[in-house]
Design a protein around this motif. Structure first.
Motif, short mmCIF file in Angstrom:
data_model
loop_
_atom_site.label_atom_id
_atom_site.label_comp_id
_atom_site.label_asym_id
_atom_site.label_seq_id
_atom_site.Cartn_x
_atom_site.Cartn_y
_atom_site.Cartn_z
N VAL A 215 0.84 -1.20 0.00
CA VAL A 215 0.00 0.00 0.00
C VAL A 215 0.88 1.25 0.00
O VAL A 215 0.64 2.20 -0.78
CB VAL A 215 -0.96 0.00 1.20
N GLU A 216 1.89 1.27 0.86
CA GLU A 216 2.80 2.42 0.89
C GLU A 216 3.48 2.61 -0.46
O GLU A 216 3.61 3.75 -0.95
CB GLU A 216 3.85 2.21 1.98
N GLN A 217 3.90 1.52 -1.07
CA GLN A 217 4.58 1.61 -2.36
C GLN A 217 3.62 2.11 -3.45
O GLN A 217 3.99 2.94 -4.29
CB GLN A 217 5.16 0.25 -2.75
N ARG A 218 2.39 1.62 -3.43
CA ARG A 218 1.41 2.05 -4.43
C ARG A 218 1.09 3.53 -4.28
O ARG A 218 0.96 4.25 -5.28
CB ARG A 218 0.13 1.22 -4.32
N LEU A 219 0.95 3.98 -3.05
CA LEU A 219 0.69 5.41 -2.83
C LEU A 219 1.82 6.26 -3.42
O LEU A 219 1.57 7.29 -4.06
CB LEU A 219 0.55 5.70 -1.32
N ALA A 220 3.05 5.81 -3.19
CA ALA A 220 4.20 6.53 -3.74
C ALA A 220 4.23 6.46 -5.26
O ALA A 220 4.44 7.47 -5.95
CB ALA A 220 5.49 5.98 -3.15
N ASP A 221 3.98 5.27 -5.81
CA ASP A 221 4.03 5.08 -7.25
C ASP A 221 2.96 5.90 -7.97
O ASP A 221 3.18 6.37 -9.10
CB ASP A 221 3.85 3.60 -7.61
N TYR A 222 1.81 6.07 -7.35
CA TYR A 222 0.70 6.79 -7.98
C TYR A 222 0.76 8.30 -7.69
O TYR A 222 -0.17 9.03 -8.02
CB TYR A 222 -0.65 6.25 -7.49
N GLY A 223 1.84 8.76 -7.09
CA GLY A 223 1.98 10.18 -6.81
C GLY A 223 1.06 10.69 -5.72
O GLY A 223 0.67 11.87 -5.72
N LEU A 224 0.69 9.81 -4.79
CA LEU A 224 -0.23 10.17 -3.71
C LEU A 224 0.50 10.59 -2.44
O LEU A 224 -0.12 10.82 -1.41
CB LEU A 224 -1.19 9.00 -3.44
N ASP A 225 1.81 10.68 -2.52
CA ASP A 225 2.67 11.31 -1.51
C ASP A 225 2.32 10.95 -0.07
O ASP A 225 1.89 11.81 0.71
CB ASP A 225 2.63 12.83 -1.67
N PRO A 226 2.49 9.69 0.33
CA PRO A 226 2.16 9.32 1.72
C PRO A 226 3.01 10.10 2.72
O PRO A 226 4.21 10.29 2.50
CB PRO A 226 2.46 7.82 1.77
N PHE A 227 2.37 10.54 3.79
CA PHE A 227 3.12 11.20 4.87
C PHE A 227 3.99 10.16 5.56
O PHE A 227 3.60 8.99 5.70
CB PHE A 227 2.16 11.83 5.87
N GLN A 228 5.15 10.59 6.01
CA GLN A 228 6.04 9.68 6.71
C GLN A 228 5.41 9.22 8.02
O GLN A 228 5.55 8.07 8.42
CB GLN A 228 7.39 10.36 6.98
N THR A 229 4.72 10.13 8.69
CA THR A 229 4.08 9.79 9.96
C THR A 229 2.77 9.07 9.71
O THR A 229 1.92 9.55 8.96
CB THR A 229 3.79 11.06 10.78
N GLN A 230 2.63 7.91 10.34
CA GLN A 230 1.39 7.14 10.26
C GLN A 230 0.74 7.08 11.65
O GLN A 230 1.43 7.16 12.66
CB GLN A 230 1.67 5.73 9.75
N ILE A 231 -0.57 6.95 11.66
CA ILE A 231 -1.31 6.85 12.92
C ILE A 231 -1.71 5.39 13.12
O ILE A 231 -2.45 4.83 12.32
CB ILE A 231 -2.56 7.75 12.92
N ARG A 232 -1.19 4.79 14.18
CA ARG A 232 -1.49 3.38 14.43
C ARG A 232 -2.86 3.21 15.09
O ARG A 232 -3.41 4.12 15.69
CB ARG A 232 -0.42 2.78 15.34
#
Length: 275
Positions: A215-232
């Motif tokens: 999921v993280e990789q897909r967000l990056a690949d699709y230009g959706l710029d995931p924030f480094q900080t995630q909320i668990r």
């Protein structure tokens, strides 16, 4: 000058409201003036901040008044929730422009029956606030609708919220696409920019799966710029919501609250870079 950030998701469930109110709380605790605007008919942001808005002090009423040629007195409609910050030493302010289901539904029906020129209505209402040093966070409806279009048009920046699930990546992509289409839809009046995607309800490192990584990789690949900080995932986030005090305020030292603070800093840095 302030900034208006819409927090959006294509569907309900990823924790959009808790993300919105906790980001606002983290900003307020750290000296910013933060205003939550609840454009959600279910009025969940008011619950999260311990407020029961009245119909004549609601976003829906302001929208309906504006549509009928009146000028709503927005400052008088806003609820100051800075009393929630009294246990912190250095703070800004925390406020709510709340929602009431009946007035929001009436406003949405009227907006849906009008042409594209009404899409920028909330932007016009918030213009005086935009000229102040206030960071506005809009809790948007969890769907593609007339109200969600109004929310994106009101924003300077848009943040998508998703879970670490394959299906939610497409939802974030839809939000980015709608953001990009807003300028054309409003004939250049409103030009929000997509700021990135927050992964909420993330798994702890010991429980991560291949889906998390992909999921993280897909967000990056699709230009959706995931924030480094995630909320668990943390049940204390929803428990704090139920008592009308965001977890950042109720339990500021737990991991979830620290993560929201780090996310708020990352958000502010992205806003500065994009401005």
């Amino acid at each position: 000058m302030g900034a208006v950030v819409a927090v959006a998701s294509q569907k309900g469930g990823p924790g959009k409201t808790t993300t919105t109110v906790n980001l606002a709380s983290a900003l307020a605790i750290n000296g910013f003036h933060a205003l939550v605007v609840d454009l959600e008919p279910q009025a969940q942001a008011g619950v999260a901040l311990g407020v029961v808005p009245q119909p004549q002090r609601s976003v829906g009423f302001a929208l309906y008044a504006q549509l009928n040629g009146m000028t709503p007195d927005v400052p008088e409609m806003i609820f100051d929730r800075s009393e929630l910050l009294k246990s912190f030493e250095t703070t800004g302010s925390l406020s709510l422009f709340g929602s009431v289901q009946s007035t929001m539904v009436d406003a949405e029906r009227k907006i849906a029956g009008m042409d594209f020129s009404t899409t920028g209505i909330l932007r016009r209402i918030l213009e005086p606030i935009r000229k102040t040093p206030t960071i506005v966070l809009i809790d948007t409806p969890p769907s593609v609708s007339a109200l969600s279009a109004v929310a994106l048009a009101a924003a300077d920046f848009v943040v998508a919220v998703c879970e670490p699930l394959y299906a939610t990546v497409q939802g974030a992509a839809v939000i980015k696409g709608l953001t990009a289409a807003t300028s054309e839809r409003t004939l250049g009046e409103c030009e929000p920019r997509f700021l990135g995607t927050v992964i909420n309800k993330a798994n702890a490192p010991s429980r991560r799966t291949s889906e998390d990584d992909q999921v993280e990789q897909r967000l990056a690949d699709y230009g959706l710029d995931p924030f480094q900080t995630q909320i668990r995932r943390d049940s204390r986030i929803s428990q704090a919501y139920e008592i009308g005090r965001p977890v950042c305020i109720e339990q500021p030292n737990i991991a979830a609250s620290v993560a929201y603070t780090e996310l708020a800093i990352e958000l502010f840095d992205r806003v500065k870079q994009a401005a």
